[in-house]
Design a protein around this motif. Structure first.
Motif, PDB file in Angstrom:
ATOM      1  N   ILE A 124       0.845  -1.203   0.000  1.00 42.45           N
ATOM      2  CA  ILE A 124       0.000   0.000   0.000  1.00 42.45           C
ATOM      3  C   ILE A 124       0.878   1.250   0.000  1.00 42.45           C
ATOM      4  O   ILE A 124       0.604   2.233  -0.685  1.00 42.45           O
ATOM      5  CB  ILE A 124      -0.964  -0.009   1.213  1.00 42.45           C
ATOM      6  N   ALA A 127       2.151   1.735  -3.429  1.00 44.00           N
ATOM      7  CA  ALA A 127       1.112   2.042  -4.432  1.00 44.00           C
ATOM      8  C   ALA A 127       0.642   3.484  -4.294  1.00 44.00           C
ATOM      9  O   ALA A 127       0.984   4.176  -3.336  1.00 44.00           O
ATOM     10  CB  ALA A 127      -0.069   1.100  -4.247  1.00 44.00           C
ATOM     11  N   THR A 128      -0.124   3.912  -5.267  1.00 41.35           N
ATOM     12  CA  THR A 128      -0.770   5.219  -5.180  1.00 41.35           C
ATOM     13  C   THR A 128      -2.157   4.986  -4.583  1.00 41.35           C
ATOM     14  O   THR A 128      -2.959   4.230  -5.139  1.00 41.35           O
ATOM     15  CB  THR A 128      -0.896   5.842  -6.581  1.00 41.35           C
ATOM     16  N   VAL A 129      -2.390   5.590  -3.465  1.00 47.68           N
ATOM     17  CA  VAL A 129      -3.648   5.351  -2.761  1.00 47.68           C
ATOM     18  C   VAL A 129      -4.691   6.383  -3.214  1.00 47.68           C
ATOM     19  O   VAL A 129      -4.453   7.592  -3.134  1.00 47.68           O
ATOM     20  CB  VAL A 129      -3.440   5.432  -1.225  1.00 47.68           C
ATOM     21  N   ALA A 130      -5.810   5.866  -3.665  1.00 48.26           N
ATOM     22  CA  ALA A 130      -6.875   6.755  -4.158  1.00 48.26           C
ATOM     23  C   ALA A 130      -7.681   7.282  -2.974  1.00 48.26           C
ATOM     24  O   ALA A 130      -8.796   6.835  -2.711  1.00 48.26           O
ATOM     25  CB  ALA A 130      -7.768   5.999  -5.136  1.00 48.26           C
ATOM     26  N   ARG A 261       3.295  10.179 -16.504  1.00 46.78           N
ATOM     27  CA  ARG A 261       2.470   9.382 -15.580  1.00 46.78           C
ATOM     28  C   ARG A 261       3.289   8.269 -14.938  1.00 46.78           C
ATOM     29  O   ARG A 261       3.098   7.946 -13.763  1.00 46.78           O
ATOM     30  CB  ARG A 261       1.254   8.792 -16.299  1.00 46.78           C
ATOM     31  N   LYS A 262       4.213   7.688 -15.704  1.00 48.13           N
ATOM     32  CA  LYS A 262       5.084   6.654 -15.116  1.00 48.13           C
ATOM     33  C   LYS A 262       5.884   7.230 -13.960  1.00 48.13           C
ATOM     34  O   LYS A 262       6.034   6.614 -12.909  1.00 48.13           O
ATOM     35  CB  LYS A 262       6.024   6.073 -16.188  1.00 48.13           C
ATOM     36  N   LEU A 265       3.555   7.906 -11.002  1.00 49.54           N
ATOM     37  CA  LEU A 265       3.223   6.718 -10.216  1.00 49.54           C
ATOM     38  C   LEU A 265       4.403   6.254  -9.359  1.00 49.54           C
ATOM     39  O   LEU A 265       4.207   5.626  -8.320  1.00 49.54           O
ATOM     40  CB  LEU A 265       2.747   5.585 -11.132  1.00 49.54           C
TER      41      LEU A 265
ATOM     42  N   GLU B 143      -1.296   0.197 -10.504  1.00 44.63           N
ATOM     43  CA  GLU B 143      -0.482   0.616  -9.352  1.00 44.63           C
ATOM     44  C   GLU B 143      -1.265   1.492  -8.385  1.00 44.63           C
ATOM     45  O   GLU B 143      -0.690   2.284  -7.641  1.00 44.63           O
ATOM     46  CB  GLU B 143       0.786   1.353  -9.804  1.00 44.63           C
ATOM     47  N   THR B 144      -2.577   1.344  -8.444  1.00 42.63           N
ATOM     48  CA  THR B 144      -3.419   2.186  -7.593  1.00 42.63           C
ATOM     49  C   THR B 144      -4.184   1.318  -6.600  1.00 42.63           C
ATOM     50  O   THR B 144      -4.707   0.251  -6.958  1.00 42.63           O
ATOM     51  CB  THR B 144      -4.417   2.992  -8.450  1.00 42.63           C
ATOM     52  N   PHE B 145      -4.218   1.805  -5.377  1.00 41.47           N
ATOM     53  CA  PHE B 145      -4.915   1.106  -4.297  1.00 41.47           C
ATOM     54  C   PHE B 145      -6.263   1.787  -4.077  1.00 41.47           C
ATOM     55  O   PHE B 145      -6.330   2.966  -3.733  1.00 41.47           O
ATOM     56  CB  PHE B 145      -4.066   1.168  -3.022  1.00 41.47           C
TER      57      PHE B 145
END
Lengths: 281, 206
Positions: A124, A127-130, A261-262, A265, B143-145
């Motif tokens: 987590i 990762a990118t957390v929304a 974007r790469k 991220l 790659e998104t949580f």
């Protein structure tokens, strides 16, 4: 019979009141004994069985192996003699699933394939957390359906971006980047309808058609510097994505959004995502 | 005298209101029952979804198997529960560009309670939280949580011993699940069957 006047009625009131008290006491007792007549008594199986749901019928249905299988049996899930397994099963749901399927019949489908794993703390973190809230007054969601984008903000209208508002950008953010992407890739690559970098992290909205000061515009999928949301066919689903960057990436004007974007991220830990659908006609 | 009559009238009216309240409470707070008798103590209900899918905005995520372990009990005559496990198996998306890298229930146990909507018994699962990590180079959620949060109400069919969750049941029970700031769709049909002390007994809610 002579009708009583108001005062006459009051004259006989003491006697009436006494009987009224007795009646009230009786009524109270009756109502309390009957549980006020509301709902079925917890301890009264007969009353419960009299509900719209017939317990015997349920039991019958429940014990009918055929009906259980009809309820969605996993193919090949064997159903040996019921109650054969131990009476105090233990262990996890996953671990006991197979046992449950065997013991309880085919209602518990036997899982196929490996159990999915929940993302770990490290994953987590990487990762990118929304978790940034991203909204737009031009994207209105109805119950159970994706938000629909106002045609004004497509090539069928002004073809300019809608107002976007966000909240929850983490402290320490150096800049924000914004992308509008087709959910469906084009030629196996993400198609960008708009790419914007260098947005002041102190902002909490972009007004429709107004570019924020200092923002850097990238080249969209149509090869243009700017915004264009123009589905090829009858419609398309889009994702508005705002990324909070802990370090400024400072791309040049006309940057390649795929490349940016790469990088985004790689460094961004937080994003706001707003899906929207646009359908012509 | 007028005062006394008024008092008696008020007492009767209050009694009627109390009775109405009790009647409402009784129908609004159903209990777990086995063979029509109220469950005493605790029981474990274990099952797997007969069918289930979750639609994250724009991306349908399906799990081939969707198990659950629910410990149930009646507290003061009202059915309660604690969803302690919810393992998922073979989860995929409807996009060839997006894969489910990781998915799992978070913050377990989730509490649950029984209620009645109109005349139908419902189970309300509260504190739902499912974390999903998507992957895919051409996936906009790569790659998104993403986290699904909220509460979900499912209607219970006593005859079939199932709980059904869908847009209608969530709406009817005033519950919602959200992801990416939007309501998500969840369709699931779960058997409700005891696995411990009341195995093979008909489980009903009333």
């Amino acid at each position: 019979m002579a009708s009583r006047t108001g005062p006459e009625r009051l004259l006989i009131a003491p006697a009436k009141a006494a009987s009224a008290r007795a009646l009230l006491a009786l009524a109270l007792a009756a109502l309390l004994l009957s549980g006020c007549g509301g709902g079925s008594s917890e301890e009264d199986p007969a009353a419960a069985a009299g509900d719209s749901t017939s317990a015997p019928a349920a039991a019958q249905a429940g014990s009918a192996a055929g009906s259980r299988e009809a309820g969605g049996a996993a193919p090949g899930a064997a159903a040996p003699a019921k109650g054969q397994a131990g009476s105090t099963p233990s262990g996890s749901a996953a671990g006991t699933a197979q046992g449950a399927a065997a013991a309880n019949g085919a209602r518990v489908a036997v899982p196929r394939g490996p159990r999915e794993q929940a993302p770990g703390a490290k994953e987590i973190e990487e990762a990118t957390v929304a978790d940034i809230s991203l909204q737009s007054p031009a994207i209105v969601a109805s119950a159970g359906h994706l938000g629909r984008l106002d045609p004004t903000y497509t090539c069928d209208g002004k073809d300019s971006w809608p107002t976007l508002r966000w909240a929850g950008v983490p402290a320490g953010t150096a800049e924000l980047a914004l992308f509008v992407m087709n959910l469906q890739p084009v030629e196996e690559k993400i198609f960008f309808d708009w790419a914007l970098a260098g947005i002041d992290p102190g902002l909490s909205e972009i007004q429709a058609g107004a570019l924020p000061k200092g923002a850097i515009v990238g080249t969209n999928g149509f090869g243009e510097l700017g915004y264009s949301l123009c589905p090829q066919g009858a419609g398309e689903t889009y994702m508005f994505a705002l990324y909070a960057l802990p370090t400024a990436l400072s791309p040049h004007r006309g940057f390649d959004p795929l490349q940016l974007r790469k990088r985004v991220l790689d460094v961004s830990g937080n994003a706001g995502l707003l899906p929207a659908v646009y359908e012509r006609g | 005298m007028r005062t006394r009559k008024t008092a008696i009238g008020a007492a009767l009216a209050a009694l009627a209101v109390l009775c109405a309240m009790f009647a409402t409470t009784a129908s609004a707070a159903p209990a777990w029952k086995f063979e029509s008798k109220s469950l005493e103590g605790k029981e474990v209900v274990l099952g797997g979804a007969i069918e289930s899918s979750m639609t994250i905005p724009g991306l349908t995520t399906k799990c081939e198997n969707f198990l659950y372990k629910l410990t149930i009990e009646n507290v003061s005559g009202t059915g309660k529960g604690s969803l302690t496990e919810m393992p998922l198996f073979n989860c995929t998306t409807n996009s060839k560009y997006c894969t489910v890298e990781k998915i799992g229930a978070e913050n377990l146990p989730w509490s649950s309670k029984l209620t009645t909507v109109s005349t139908t018994p419902y189970i309300i699962i509260e504190g739902v939280k499912v974390g999903i990590l998507y992957e895919g180079e051409a996936c906009v959620l790569g790659e998104t949580f993403v986290t699904v949060t909220g509460s979900a109400g499912g209607s219970i069919d006593n005859a079939k011993e199932t709980a059904t969750f869908n847009a209608s049941t969530l709406s009817a029970s005033g519950t919602e699940l959200k992801a990416l700031s939007q309501k998500i769709e969840w369709n699931g049909l779960f058997p409700t069957e005891a696995f411990q002390w009341h195995r093979e007994q008909a489980l009903s809610v009333s």
